[in-house]
Write an enzyme that holds these catalytic residues in place. Structure first.
Site, PDB file in Angstrom:
ATOM      1  NE  ARG A 300      -4.248  -2.316   2.358  1.00 16.92           N
ATOM      2  CZ  ARG A 300      -4.170  -2.511   3.583  1.00 16.92           C
ATOM      3  NH1 ARG A 300      -2.896  -3.661   3.870  1.00 16.92           N
ATOM      4  NH2 ARG A 300      -4.794  -4.500   2.927  1.00 16.92           N
ATOM      5  NE  ARG A 336      -4.061  -0.370  -2.517  1.00 15.34           N
ATOM      6  CZ  ARG A 336      -4.630  -0.087  -1.369  1.00 15.34           C
ATOM      7  NH1 ARG A 336      -5.434  -1.835  -0.980  1.00 15.34           N
ATOM      8  NH2 ARG A 336      -4.025   0.226  -0.081  1.00 15.34           N
ATOM      9  CD  GLU A 435     -10.266  -2.236  -4.027  1.00 15.86           C
ATOM     10  OE1 GLU A 435      -9.550  -2.643  -3.011  1.00 15.86           O
ATOM     11  OE2 GLU A 435     -10.028  -1.296  -4.558  1.00 15.86           O
ATOM     12  CG  ASN A 458     -10.142  -6.032   3.617  1.00 19.82           C
ATOM     13  OD1 ASN A 458     -10.231  -7.374   4.134  1.00 19.82           O
ATOM     14  ND2 ASN A 458      -8.476  -5.257   3.181  1.00 19.82           N
ATOM     15  NE  ARG A 469     -12.246  -0.989   4.335  1.00 20.49           N
ATOM     16  CZ  ARG A 469     -11.128  -1.829   3.230  1.00 20.49           C
ATOM     17  NH1 ARG A 469     -10.692  -1.337   1.991  1.00 20.49           N
ATOM     18  NH2 ARG A 469      -9.604  -1.600   3.939  1.00 20.49           N
ATOM     19  CB  CYS A 506      -3.871  -8.452  -1.653  1.00 17.70           C
ATOM     20  SG  CYS A 506      -5.023  -7.799  -2.315  1.00 17.70           S
TER      21      CYS A 506
HETATM   22  C1  PEP Z   1      -8.558  -4.658   0.263  1.00 16.72           C
HETATM   23  O1  PEP Z   1     -10.431  -4.128  -0.042  1.00 16.72           O
HETATM   24  O2  PEP Z   1      -9.381  -5.570   0.110  1.00 16.72           O
HETATM   25  C2  PEP Z   1      -7.826  -4.272   0.088  1.00 16.72           C
HETATM   26  C3  PEP Z   1      -6.719  -5.355   0.310  1.00 16.72           C
HETATM   27  O3  PEP Z   1      -7.281  -3.186   0.256  1.00 16.72           O
HETATM   28  P1  PEP Z   1      -7.565  -1.923   1.248  1.00 16.72           P
HETATM   29  O4  PEP Z   1      -7.612  -2.683   2.440  1.00 16.72           O
HETATM   30  O5  PEP Z   1      -6.341  -1.280   1.571  1.00 16.72           O
HETATM   31  O6  PEP Z   1      -9.090  -1.124   1.033  1.00 16.72           O
HETATM   32 MG    MG Z   2      -9.524  -1.877  -1.329  1.00 14.83          MG
END
Ligand code: PEP
Ligand code: MG
Length: 591
Positions: A300, A336, A435, A458, A469, A506
């Site tokens: 990240r 990323r 995502e 996520n 989230r 991930c």
């Molecule tokens: C996700 O969205 O699963 C991800 C890996 O990215 P982040 O948690 O940084 O949004």
């Molecule tokens: Mg994400």
């Protein structure tokens, strides 16, 4: 009866200890005026206090650089800038000269005005920076009022779990991890500066607990689990046992670490898994290597922009990316591109507040609109590709056009680099972070334009289920084992296989034993998790056969409810893995 509070997991680790309530705050400033002939002395006093604050902050910054590194030291840059901000300085001096206010009163008023302006923007990123503002305000005011500087949270020196409304970077960086066993706060997020420092210092922490500083009592026993983001106050015997076992397990893993790190991530029947690490900051690299990561599945890059007043230079980015690439020779390092927006806005973008930031100007949308930010990043990544298997990952892609546009930009930057004689690896890979449900459903189209998929569960879960989230009230609804999520994972995996491209996961789900089991059963054989989870996930992978994972995944795909999905996974995995330690996560009810 024990009291349980769930918040945001910001720094890994489990701690037990008594609560120490810490009330650091901006001191009260009495209304006071000075005589006309004292006005210039008061201005001089203000300048003097700023000078001393600057010196002290530079000392703290230097000590941080020595102890933790350059990135962590830069966390103090915004505070140094705020000290000399013209709006602050001129406004304060005006109040002293025109209203004959004391320096403390004038500075306090001016800072409160600026604070109110920031709050009015409603922008989460700016709000996250409020505690930098409070940190510097408190420092200057204490100097003007002859009060001791904030920062000593050692108390009587006995180890404790620190509980506060919020923290500041300068207080955090001065903590002794032998004394401060863990941190729990009402406010703050993963990107709060104090939280980044806590992570670097390996002090377990949970933020965003809303009212923990009001609920907890001084000296009360507590358990903090920085991995799942949970605090248990007055733990009962069972809580104590669960977490002691868990901690014991982690300790045992640490002892076995060298051995586990050397083992292959392979199932009982020999299916190899590419088990990589997610990194938030470069300082985590050493740990990821030590814990046996086979590369980086998600780097990240927001640390380069969060809290900064200016865009990061290409050179600084290149150095950071190169450092990671060199730490993992011959292994994938997936970088990323900036995932800004949502809860991460750099100050320099001057974003107006949005009604729905997670559905707003975010990630690839920001990058494609702000090429002056995006191009240097692409160039820096391309340059780093000369030093390893560096791959580019695009967040929040919904449309093929977005990928096509990035390919065009990359082609332009490649030409420029060639012209300038700067090396890069022409065969680098470009991937899509799946995502959103749009990307998952349209995976077949996207696969034609990219070289790999990484599934960001996520966000995929949040967008599929319409569950924020970050909203702890909805935590019980945030379920990675919802049939709609499972079906999308299956779809993306199938498409990737058919297209002959790699698919990995991930998101946090990959770090859950049942998640890893399901993902492998869906033929997703590359996983990327936070470094502390690496040994645990590897042990899980080594405990089952692909056959049983596939069978469980088949049943999961046919299961009508999340509870049924969970049940078939639990049954399929059997009792080789202790799941009780994960029961707090995603409200997983284990039958
Ligand atoms: C996700 O969205 O699963 C991800 C890996 O990215 P982040 O948690 O940084 O949004
Ligand atoms: Mg994400």
């Amino acid at each position: 009866m024990s009291t349980v509070r769930d918040g945001l997991a910001v720094s890994e680790g489990i701690s037990f200890g008594p609560v120490r309530l810490v009330e650091w705050q901006v001191p009260d400033v009495p209304h006071s005026m000075v005589e006309t002939e004292q006005v210039e002395d008061e201005v001089a006093r203000f300048d003097g206090a700023r000078g001393r604050a600057r010196e002290r902050l530079r000392d703290i910054q230097e000590a941080t650089r020595e102890r933790l590194g350059t990135l962590e030291a830069r966390i103090f840059d915004p505070q140094l800038l705020m000290l000399d901000d013209v709006e602050v300085v001129d406004g304060t001096i005006r109040y002293i000269r025109e209203n004959r206010l004391s320096a403390a009163r004038a500075y306090h008023l001016r800072m409160l005005e600026i604070q109110a302006l920031w709050i009015r923007t409603g922008n989460p990123m700016i709000l996250d920076r409020l505690n930098d503002l409070e940190d510097v305000m408190s420092r200057v005011l204490r100097l003007l009022l002859d009060l001791p500087e904030p920062g000593d949270v050692t108390g009587d020196g006995r180890p404790a779990i620190l509980v506060a409304r919020n923290l500041t970077p300068s207080i955090t960086v001065q903590m002794d991890p032998e004394v401060i066993l863990a941190i729990a706060t009402d406010q703050g997020t993963r990107t709060s500066h104090w939280a980044i420092l806590a992570r670097s210092m390996e002090i377990p922490a949970v933020a965003g607990l809303v009212d923990i500083s009001r609920v907890a009592r001084e000296g009360q026993e507590a358990i903090l689990d920085g991995r799942v983001g949970r605090v248990v106050l007055d733990p009962d015997e069972r809580d104590g046992e669960v977490y002691r076992q868990r901690k014991g397990q982690i300790r045992a893993w640490e002892e076995e670490l060298v051995e586990i790190a050397r083992m292959d991530a392979v199932t009982l029947d020999g299916q190899p898994v590419a088990l990589r690490a997610n990194l938030d900051i470069p300082a985590e690299t050493a740990r990821a290597v030590q814990y046996g990561a086979e590369g980086v599945g998600l780097f990240r890059t927001e640390f380069l922009v969060v809290g900064r007043n200016a865009m990061p230079e290409e050179e600084e980015q290149y150095e950071a990316y190169r450092e990671i690439a060199e730490a993992f020779p011959n292994q994938a390092v997936v970088i990323r591109t900036f995932d800004l927006g949502g809860d991460k806005f750099p100050m320099f973008l001057h974003m107006p507040a949005e009604e729905n930031p997670f559905l707003g100007w975010r990630a690839i949308r920001v990058c494609l609109d702000r090429l002056e930010l995006f191009r240097p990043q692409l160039r820096a990544i391309l340059r780093a590709s000369a030093h390893g298997d560096v791959r580019i990952l695009l967040p929040l892609v919904n449309d093929v056009e977005e990928v096509v546009r990035v390919r065009e930009l990359l082609a332009e930057e490649e030409v420029r680099l060639k012209d300038e004689g700067i090396p890069f690896h022409a065969g680098y890979k470009l991937g899509v972070l799946v995502e959103t449900p749009a990307a998952a459903l349209d995976a077949a189209e996207l696969a034609r334009h990219c070289d790999f998929f990484s599934i960001g569960t996520n966000d995929l879960i949040q967008y599929t289920l319409a569950v924020d989230r970050t909203n702890s009230r909805l935590a019980h609804l945030y379920n990675p084992f919802h049939p709609a999520v499972v079906r999308q994972l299956h779809q993306v995996s199938r498409v990737a296989r058919a297209a002959g491209i790699e698919v990995s996961v991930c998101g946090e789900m990959a770090a859950h034993p049942l998640g890893a089991f399901l993902l492998l059963g869906l033929n997703i054989t590359a996983l990327s998790v936070a470094w502390p989870s690496l040994p645990e996930v590897k042990k899980v992978i080594r405990s089952f056969r692909m056959e049983s994972a596939r069978e469980a995944a088949r049943k999961a795909l046919a299961a009508p409810t999340s509870a049924d999905v969970t049940r078939v996974l639990v049954e399929g995995l059997g009792d080789t893995v202790d799941l009780s330690a994960f029961s707090g996560r995603w409200s997983l009810s284990i039958p």
